[in-house]
Design an enzyme around this catalytic site. Structure first.
Site, PDB file in Angstrom:
ATOM      1  N   LEU A 237    -112.930  10.848 -14.216  1.00 10.98           N
ATOM      2  CA  LEU A 237    -113.208  10.409 -15.583  1.00 10.98           C
ATOM      3  C   LEU A 237    -114.721  10.327 -15.754  1.00 10.98           C
ATOM      4  O   LEU A 237    -115.369   9.485 -15.134  1.00 10.98           O
ATOM      5  CB  LEU A 237    -112.567   9.036 -15.799  1.00 10.98           C
ATOM      6  CG  LEU A 237    -112.608   8.406 -17.189  1.00 10.98           C
ATOM      7  CD1 LEU A 237    -111.835   9.259 -18.179  1.00 10.98           C
ATOM      8  CD2 LEU A 237    -112.014   7.001 -17.125  1.00 10.98           C
ATOM      9  N   HIS A 238    -115.282  11.229 -16.571  1.00  9.03           N
ATOM     10  CA  HIS A 238    -116.745  11.237 -16.661  1.00  9.03           C
ATOM     11  C   HIS A 238    -117.314  11.728 -17.982  1.00  9.03           C
ATOM     12  O   HIS A 238    -118.508  11.594 -18.218  1.00  9.03           O
ATOM     13  CB  HIS A 238    -117.324  12.096 -15.539  1.00  9.03           C
ATOM     14  CG  HIS A 238    -116.960  13.553 -15.663  1.00  9.03           C
ATOM     15  ND1 HIS A 238    -115.769  14.048 -15.188  1.00  9.03           N
ATOM     16  CD2 HIS A 238    -117.613  14.595 -16.203  1.00  9.03           C
ATOM     17  CE1 HIS A 238    -115.717  15.344 -15.433  1.00  9.03           C
ATOM     18  NE2 HIS A 238    -116.812  15.708 -16.055  1.00  9.03           N
ATOM     19  N   ARG A 239    -116.510  12.320 -18.847  1.00  6.97           N
ATOM     20  CA  ARG A 239    -117.057  12.824 -20.106  1.00  6.97           C
ATOM     21  C   ARG A 239    -117.712  11.672 -20.882  1.00  6.97           C
ATOM     22  O   ARG A 239    -117.105  10.611 -21.048  1.00  6.97           O
ATOM     23  CB  ARG A 239    -115.957  13.437 -20.967  1.00  6.97           C
ATOM     24  CG  ARG A 239    -115.354  14.716 -20.422  1.00  6.97           C
ATOM     25  CD  ARG A 239    -116.272  15.898 -20.615  1.00  6.97           C
ATOM     26  NE  ARG A 239    -115.627  17.141 -20.196  1.00  6.97           N
ATOM     27  CZ  ARG A 239    -116.253  18.299 -20.090  1.00  6.97           C
ATOM     28  NH1 ARG A 239    -117.536  18.376 -20.360  1.00  6.97           N
ATOM     29  NH2 ARG A 239    -115.602  19.372 -19.707  1.00  6.97           N
ATOM     30  N   PRO A 240    -118.939  11.869 -21.370  1.00  3.83           N
ATOM     31  CA  PRO A 240    -119.601  10.805 -22.134  1.00  3.83           C
ATOM     32  C   PRO A 240    -118.751  10.274 -23.277  1.00  3.83           C
ATOM     33  O   PRO A 240    -118.741   9.067 -23.549  1.00  3.83           O
ATOM     34  CB  PRO A 240    -120.883  11.488 -22.650  1.00  3.83           C
ATOM     35  CG  PRO A 240    -121.174  12.533 -21.622  1.00  3.83           C
ATOM     36  CD  PRO A 240    -119.824  13.043 -21.178  1.00  3.83           C
ATOM     37  N   ARG A 272    -121.745   7.321 -14.088  1.00  2.00           N
ATOM     38  CA  ARG A 272    -121.774   6.803 -15.456  1.00  2.00           C
ATOM     39  C   ARG A 272    -120.473   6.062 -15.786  1.00  2.00           C
ATOM     40  O   ARG A 272    -120.472   5.129 -16.579  1.00  2.00           O
ATOM     41  CB  ARG A 272    -122.046   7.926 -16.461  1.00  2.00           C
ATOM     42  CG  ARG A 272    -120.904   8.856 -16.739  1.00  2.00           C
ATOM     43  CD  ARG A 272    -121.303   9.985 -17.696  1.00  2.00           C
ATOM     44  NE  ARG A 272    -121.864   9.466 -18.933  1.00  2.00           N
ATOM     45  CZ  ARG A 272    -122.943   9.991 -19.523  1.00  2.00           C
ATOM     46  NH1 ARG A 272    -123.556  11.036 -18.972  1.00  2.00           N
ATOM     47  NH2 ARG A 272    -123.397   9.487 -20.650  1.00  2.00           N
TER      48      ARG A 272
END
Length: 286
Positions: A237-240, A272
């Site tokens: 899970l990493h999409r801004p 992030r």
């Protein structure tokens, strides 16, 4: 590339077509290998570049050169992965680091243009859809260096995603488009791309997996985590757009929490994502 033959041969002209050159009218013989810059910026790029690097390095005509833009600079997302993939130290490291989309894209263009002017490659291969992909493709296009886009043609049809803009820009200016699947071909053709620029090569991530299948199975991480084959889920899970806002991250975390009551879930967390969880008051254990 060395071309010396009694037969006619094809010469590829950047931004143009293949033209036939008569062998008795022109003889080309270059002693050096074809220099190919492989652009790596982010973790997924490294995994896609590795099989291509090893394949090119095994030939007698190509000299693959790895260009690390530094977009991912955390060791666990950069150096450690390259080591696992048995890829040597980058030949060029731009050291761009973090910043806004404009800062990253501009920084990569400025730094990479200097590399190309000093060490001009014969081809540039850009990968995926990160800022460095579009940036290096633009450098190549402006310097008339042929550009190949590996993993071309993928679309989300959501222009709010920075990655979608990078895909569109890169596919518009790259000379050769290596697509992973039939839908990639269809997207490009629908956008008016000439068929002779499209070459479906398949999903190179499968090559990466097969290259590392032995070490992956030998590591037996599943047993270490006490997991049963076929009875767990793996999440990244990493999409801004998913992790930078409480409004989007919270329901995702809640859904995963509910699902974990029925099935163990392993989350490979991006820095992030970890920061978002901390910022929004979620307990994080490493």
């Amino acid at each position: 590339m060395c071309v010396k033959s009694s037969k006619d041969f094809l010469l590829w002209v950047p931004r143009g077509e293949y033209v036939t050159i008569r062998a008795d009218a022109l003889e080309i013989c270059c002693m050096s290998k074809v220099k190919i810059h492989l652009i790596a910026a982010a973790r997924p790029n490294f995994m896609k570049v590795a099989p291509l690097y090893h394949a090119l390095d095994a030939t007698d005509w190509a000299e693959p050169l790895l260009v690390h833009t530094g977009q991912h600079y955390d060791r666990n997302m950069s150096d450690a992965i390259l080591e696992d993939l048995r890829v040597p130290e980058p030949d060029f490291h731009l050291g761009v680091g973090s910043g806004s989309h404009a800062e990253q894209t501009g920084g990569v263009m400025i730094a990479y243009e200097k590399i190309c002017l000093q060490h001009r490659p014969d081809w540039i291969v850009v990968v995926g859809d990160v800022n460095s992909t579009a940036a290096c493709a633009m450098v190549g296009a402006k310097l008339w260096i042929p550009v190949i886009h590996l993993e071309a043609g993928l679309r989300s049809n959501d222009r709010h995603m920075p990655e979608e803009i990078n895909r569109l820009v890169t596919d518009a200016i790259a000379d050769v488009l290596w697509t992973p699947s039939e839908d990639g071909d269809e997207h490009l053709l629908a956008e008016g791309v000439q068929p002779n620029r499209i070459d479906r090569i398949g999903n190179i991530m499968l090559d990466s997996f097969e290259m590392l299948r032995g070490p992956i199975e030998a590591a037996d991480a599943r047993s270490e985590l006490g997991l049963e084959a076929g009875r767990y889920a793996l999440v990244t899970l990493h999409r801004p757009s998913n992790v930078d806002s409480r409004d989007t991250l919270a329901p995702i975390v809640e859904a995963l929490t509910d699902a974990s009551k029925e099935l163990p879930i392993i989350c490979v967390a991006h820095p992030r994502t970890m920061q978002g969880l901390v910022d929004f008051g979620r307990r994080v254990t490493r």
